[in-house]
Design a protein around this motif. Structure first.
Motif, short mmCIF file in Angstrom:
data_model
loop_
_atom_site.label_atom_id
_atom_site.label_comp_id
_atom_site.label_asym_id
_atom_site.label_seq_id
_atom_site.Cartn_x
_atom_site.Cartn_y
_atom_site.Cartn_z
N PHE A 27 0.83 -1.20 0.00
CA PHE A 27 0.00 0.00 0.00
C PHE A 27 0.87 1.26 0.00
CE2 PHE A 27 -1.93 3.36 2.61
CZ PHE A 27 -3.03 3.68 1.82
N GLU B 283 -0.29 -0.29 -5.42
CA GLU B 283 -1.23 -1.34 -5.02
C GLU B 283 -2.21 -1.69 -6.14
OE1 GLU B 283 -4.11 -2.35 -1.18
OE2 GLU B 283 -3.70 -0.26 -1.73
N SER C 248 -5.80 -9.94 1.06
CA SER C 248 -5.65 -8.96 -0.03
C SER C 248 -6.87 -8.94 -0.95
CB SER C 248 -4.40 -9.26 -0.84
OG SER C 248 -4.49 -10.54 -1.44
#
Length: 471
Positions: free
Chosen positions: A310, A315, A342
């Motif tokens: 992140f 991401e 995730s």
């Protein structure tokens, strides 16, 4: 087995120091000729050598074991360097020209050199990953030959504390082991683990080590982000030791029974007896208790892994997902836990590498824990083998003819020695001549005496046996 051409490599991990000798074949495969390892927790912490003497002793031992296996001498080794202080720092260098100019390779090299000269407090640049070059408003991966009056180069500098490299080099110097080259461990791991497609589409390579977790982000075939956090799978082992179990047994239990997602615990509650694990001291612990400890710590580690992704800002640009390597990747269901946390992202465990590996019987290298070591062999270019020295028979050393030159005392001594030798030789010849003459005189005397006695004998015979007397 004797061989005259191989690459030797050393990886200094937080749990073990490993060494390998391997040969790169024409078909791209790697033949492992020798492998050795030593426990390293007593001198390496979080990827950094803190006890140089112990590290040097372990290096000597590993090299000796490798040399015995290849029946040759190791002249130098390739070394992987990493550790908790290593991370990527973005930097930009720009140049403006008075008029539109064709960008030359010399200008690009000058920009790169200026980037490497950038000072960091208590840090040094170990490597730099060039990003795009901006010429005007356009970005170019290769700016040479492009026309423009302004160029800006972006670099991801891989920096770490100077102590990291200094202690490593001191260890090899103490072990009297030359270094062929020091390579960035995360980079060689990525080269041997990731496919070109994954690097281009965007992926996160997570090296789940014993004391560190290294996250490398690739996009457009370029390294975009790198960071190391001081957490690792050894923290799971330490949590297990809270059950009054020593480190070695705790590590064995983690690898043999550990499960990042112990779904069977709900079923076990319905059974009359839970699954029990016997310990070395005779005690028993429940499997569900062991995996509760493992699950809790593993979830924390995975949260930290995903947080680094992140923070990278990429991401949403990782179409190839997450690739997991390192010893911690061997934990059962670790990939499924990451996938769930995730939100269904693609996860792959790098049990193998991009090339075929042929290893001796009993040597297991396809377990995620040796990808960096194999990457060092693949990246090595120089032959690390040195032939065993031939021990020559000792020869008597003659005194150089010029040893007495320019020294009166030594010249006088030399003259005395030579005169004594001449006198000794003359005396020997004289004695030999005298002995010869003496022998000759004795021989003549004996002959004369024999002749005299011979004549006398004849006279006596005639006298004794005269016929007249017989009558």
């Amino acid at each position: 087995m004797s061989t005259k051409n191989f690459i030797a490599a050393i990886e200094l991990g937080s749990s073990k120091l490993t060494g390998i000798a391997g040969r790169k074949n024409d078909d791209g495969s790697i033949s492992v000729l020798a492998y050795a390892k030593k426990e390293s927790a007593s001198f390496i912490r979080r990827g950094v050598v803190f006890n140089v003497n112990k590290a040097a002793h372990a290096l000597t031992s590993v090299i000796k074991e490798l040399e015995d296996s290849v029946d040759g001498m190791i002249a130098k080794v390739y070394v992987g360097i990493g550790g908790q202080s290593m991370h990527g720092v973005m930097n930009r260098i720009s140049r403006s020209m008075e008029e539109t100019t064709i960008i030359s390779q010399e200008l690009v090299d000058a920009i790169r050199d200026e980037n490497f000269a950038l000072p960091y407090v208590d840090m040094e640049i170990f490597d730099a990953a060039p990003q795009e070059y901006k010429i005007g408003s356009n970005y170019q991966a290769d700016p040479v030959g492009v026309a423009g009056n302004h160029i800006e180069g972006s670099f991801l500098n891989l920096v770490a504390r100077s102590l990291l490299k200094n202690n490593l080099e001191h260890s090899f110097t103490s072990a009297k082991l030359p270094i062929a080259d020091t390579l960035i461990a995360p980079l060689v791991t990525a080269d041997i683990t990731l496919t070109d497609k994954e690097k281009n589409a965007g992926c996160a390579l997570i090296d789940f080590g014993a004391d560190t977790i290294t996250t490398s982000i690739y996009k457009g075939d370029i390294l975009r982000y790198l960071t190391v956090i001081p957490l690792g799978s050894s923290s799971i082992t330490r949590d297990i030791t809270s059950l009054k179990i020593d480190d070695q047994e705790a590590e064995m239990l983690k690898l043999k029974y550990g499960n990042a997602i112990p779904e069977e615990k709900e079923k076990e509650k319905e059974e009359e007896e839970e699954t029990k694990i016997s310990l070395e001291d005779g005690r028993e612990i429940s499997l569900s208790l062991l995996n509760e400890i493992i699950e809790a710590r593993t979830e924390e580690l995975v949260d930290n892994m995903l947080n680094q992704i992140f923070l990278s800002g990429f991401e949403e640009n990782l179409q190839a997902g997450i690739i997991l390597t390192g010893g911690g990747a061997n934990l059962k269901n670790i990939d499924e836990l990451i996938r769930r946390k995730s939100k269904g992202r693609k996860v792959r465990i790098a049990k193998g590498i991009n090339v075929e590996v042929n290893a001796p019987s009993g040597v297991v290298l396809k377990d995620c824990a040796h990808n960096t070591l194999l990457g060092l062999v693949a990246a090595g270019k120089e032959n690390c083998c040195a032939p065993k020295p031939v021990v020559a028979e000792p020869q008597p050393q003659a005194i150089p003819a010029h040893i007495f030159d320019g020294d009166e005392d030594l010249n006088a001594k030399k003259a005395e020695i030579e005169a004594a030798k001449r006198k000794e030789e003359e005396d020997r010849k004289r004695r030999k001549k005298e002995e010869k003459e003496t022998k000759k005189k004795k021989s003549n005397w004996f002959t004369d005496m024999k002749k005299g006695l011979g004549g006398l004998s004849e006279k006596l015979s005639d006298s004794i046996f005269n016929d007249d007397d017989m009558q």
